[in-house]
Design a protein around this motif. Structure first.
Motif, PDB file in Angstrom:
ATOM      1  N   MET A  10      80.467  41.504 -59.369  1.00  0.00           N
ATOM      2  CA  MET A  10      81.227  40.444 -59.224  1.00  0.00           C
ATOM      3  C   MET A  10      81.880  40.251 -58.085  1.00  0.00           C
ATOM      4  O   MET A  10      82.712  41.218 -57.548  1.00  0.00           O
ATOM      5  N   THR A  11      81.370  39.385 -56.933  1.00  0.00           N
ATOM      6  CA  THR A  11      81.834  39.586 -55.521  1.00  0.00           C
ATOM      7  C   THR A  11      83.481  38.722 -55.264  1.00  0.00           C
ATOM      8  O   THR A  11      83.212  38.506 -54.159  1.00  0.00           O
ATOM      9  N   VAL A  12      83.798  38.148 -56.396  1.00  0.00           N
ATOM     10  CA  VAL A  12      84.865  37.305 -56.122  1.00  0.00           C
ATOM     11  C   VAL A  12      86.138  38.110 -56.815  1.00  0.00           C
ATOM     12  O   VAL A  12      85.932  38.664 -57.935  1.00  0.00           O
ATOM     13  N   LYS A  13      87.208  37.686 -56.488  1.00  0.00           N
ATOM     14  CA  LYS A  13      88.435  38.247 -57.227  1.00  0.00           C
ATOM     15  C   LYS A  13      89.288  37.314 -57.486  1.00  0.00           C
ATOM     16  O   LYS A  13      89.516  36.281 -56.988  1.00  0.00           O
ATOM     17  N   VAL A  14      90.105  37.287 -58.552  1.00  0.00           N
ATOM     18  CA  VAL A  14      91.317  36.490 -58.963  1.00  0.00           C
ATOM     19  C   VAL A  14      92.215  36.216 -57.819  1.00  0.00           C
ATOM     20  O   VAL A  14      92.602  37.191 -56.913  1.00  0.00           O
TER      21      VAL A  14
END
Length: 93
Positions: free
Chosen positions: A55-59
């Motif tokens: 998963m290449t995005v973060k919160v």
């Protein structure tokens, strides 16, 4: 209540961007289409068919999502969109 996305899904919330004309008039969001820039609210675990996807995005990151992608939901008076990771086109830095 919170939203926990599954697999490679990501929950995003649209970011309202005020537009101002050259003469200084602030344009409202009424009558405009949904903004494409959004903030990541929650990220799935990345397990798809037993295989782990990175998963290449973060919160908290601001992202650009595909225009007509995802499923819109309303929870506790706030509108969210659940999109697949592949529907996120870019990260805004």
């Amino acid at each position: 209540m919170t939203i926990k996305p599954l697999a490679d899904n990501v929950v995003i919330k649209s970011v309202e961007v005020e537009e101002t004309t050259k003469s200084g008039i602030v344009l409202t969001a009424a009558g405009k289409e949904k903004p494409q820039i959004a903030e990541v609210v929650a990220v799935g675990d990345g397990l798809v068919d037993g295989k782990e996807i990175k998963m290449t995005v973060k919160v908290g990151q601001k992202v650009v999502a595909a225009k007509y992608s995802g499923t819109d939901i309303k929870l506790d008076g706030t509108e969210y969109t659940v999109v697949r990771l592949s529907d996120i086109l870019a990260v805004v830095e």
